[in-house]
Structure formats: C-alpha cells, structure tokens
Design a protein around this motif. Structure first.
Motif, PDB file in Angstrom:
ATOM      1  N   GLU A 179       0.678   7.702  -5.976  1.00  0.00           N
ATOM      2  CA  GLU A 179      -0.421   8.682  -5.960  1.00  0.00           C
ATOM      3  C   GLU A 179       0.091  10.083  -5.660  1.00  0.00           C
ATOM      4  O   GLU A 179      -0.408  11.065  -6.197  1.00  0.00           O
ATOM      5  CB  GLU A 179      -1.465   8.304  -4.908  1.00  0.00           C
ATOM      6  CG  GLU A 179      -2.305   7.118  -5.250  1.00  0.00           C
ATOM      7  CD  GLU A 179      -3.196   6.699  -4.087  1.00  0.00           C
ATOM      8  OE1 GLU A 179      -3.390   7.498  -3.137  1.00  0.00           O
ATOM      9  OE2 GLU A 179      -3.683   5.554  -4.113  1.00  0.00           O
TER      10      GLU A 179
ATOM     11  N   LYS B 130       0.813  -1.225   0.000  1.00  0.00           N
ATOM     12  CA  LYS B 130       0.000   0.000   0.000  1.00  0.00           C
ATOM     13  C   LYS B 130       0.846   1.275   0.000  1.00  0.00           C
ATOM     14  O   LYS B 130       0.477   2.285  -0.595  1.00  0.00           O
ATOM     15  CB  LYS B 130      -0.935  -0.021   1.216  1.00  0.00           C
ATOM     16  CG  LYS B 130      -2.026   0.985   1.192  1.00  0.00           C
ATOM     17  CD  LYS B 130      -2.991   0.762   2.362  1.00  0.00           C
ATOM     18  CE  LYS B 130      -4.110   1.767   2.345  1.00  0.00           C
ATOM     19  NZ  LYS B 130      -5.050   1.540   3.465  1.00  0.00           N
TER      20      LYS B 130
ATOM     21  N   GLU C  71       1.914   2.188  -3.495  1.00  0.00           N
ATOM     22  CA  GLU C  71       0.791   2.809  -4.208  1.00  0.00           C
ATOM     23  C   GLU C  71       0.592   4.255  -3.760  1.00  0.00           C
ATOM     24  O   GLU C  71       0.357   5.140  -4.587  1.00  0.00           O
ATOM     25  CB  GLU C  71      -0.486   2.007  -3.966  1.00  0.00           C
ATOM     26  CG  GLU C  71      -0.454   0.614  -4.554  1.00  0.00           C
ATOM     27  CD  GLU C  71      -1.633  -0.235  -4.105  1.00  0.00           C
ATOM     28  OE1 GLU C  71      -2.634   0.325  -3.593  1.00  0.00           O
ATOM     29  OE2 GLU C  71      -1.554  -1.471  -4.262  1.00  0.00           O
TER      30      GLU C  71
END
Length: 148
Positions: free
Chosen positions: A122, A115, A118
């Motif tokens: 972003e 996570k 990611e």
C-alpha cells in the motif's frame, strides 16, 4: 601557478546521481539496551522467544556470548521497520511478521509477512536499506523503506 586536479578525488555528485525525494517512503531508527533485552532469555520469558523471533532468526543468531547481542540487533531492525512504515505492534501485526535475513553478501534485509506485507505494498515499498550494529551494551538499527 595553476594546479592540476587531483585524479584521486571523488567526482561531485550530480542531481541525477542522487535518489529522488519520492524514492524514500520512510525511515526508522531503534536502539536496544542489551541488559534490558537479556531479560527475555530468563525463565519464564524464554519460553516465549518464538513470539519475537522466527526459527531461522534464532538459528542465525547462533549460540554463545554474542547470541543476545545479535538477537537484540534483529529486534532493533524489527522496531525500525515498524517506524519506517508508520505502524505499531498489535491489531493483527506480530513481531515475527518482520523476519530479518542475511543476504549472500552478508548484508541484512527484511522479509515481511501477512498484514505488514500488505501495508508495505500500500505504501509502495519496493525495497529496504538495513543497517544494524551492536556492542556488548547496545544494539542499533537504521531502516529505510524505498519506493518503486
């Protein structure tokens, strides 16, 4: 009487020599008290070290007197990365999702997993500037996330 410029002086930085404001995504700073941190190495807590560090991080820290100081520095880096990303632990994010690695040059950097990887994408994180230091009583880390 005019003086000649000192040829040893550093040139004045120009605006285009400095990174633009948009190139810094975030900054994190963390300080770890070695005495408090060393509690992780006492029974039964030491059975859970793999919750905080990867096998590679444990191996890189070595053995001996400075092992705890080195691991405290890595722990400070992990905390500083989270601060730079504006995130916290939990909700699918583990301490081992930030792995502190040493480049061939000897400089530390981080590899993000799951996570956190990611989240960094972003936030347009393209790289990390990592500085870590320790004494026998304290470890400190500063981490800057840079953008594309």
């Amino acid at each position: 009487m005019t003086s000649e410029p000192d040829s040893r002086a550093q040139p004045t930085p120009r605006q285009d020599d400095c990174p633009s404001r948009g190139s810094i995504v975030g900054h994190g700073l963390d300080v770890v008290d070695i005495a408090d941190f060393s509690r992780l190495f006492r029974d039964p807590a030491k059975d859970f070290l793999d919750k905080y560090f990867t096998k590679a991080e444990m191996s890189a820290a070595g053995d001996g007197v400075t092992q705890i100081q080195r691991l405290a520095g890595r722990f400070a880096v992990k905390e500083a990365v989270m601060k730079a990303l504006g995130a916290g632990w939990g909700n699918g994010i583990a301490f081992t999702d930030v792995e502190v690695v040493t480049l061939e040059s000897g400089a530390p950097t981080v590899v993000l997993k799951r996570k956190l990887s990611e989240l960094a994408l972003e936030r347009t994180v393209a790289g990390w500037l990592v500085s870590v230091s320790h004494t026998s009583t304290v470890a400190v880390a500063s981490v800057i996330a840079t953008s594309y």
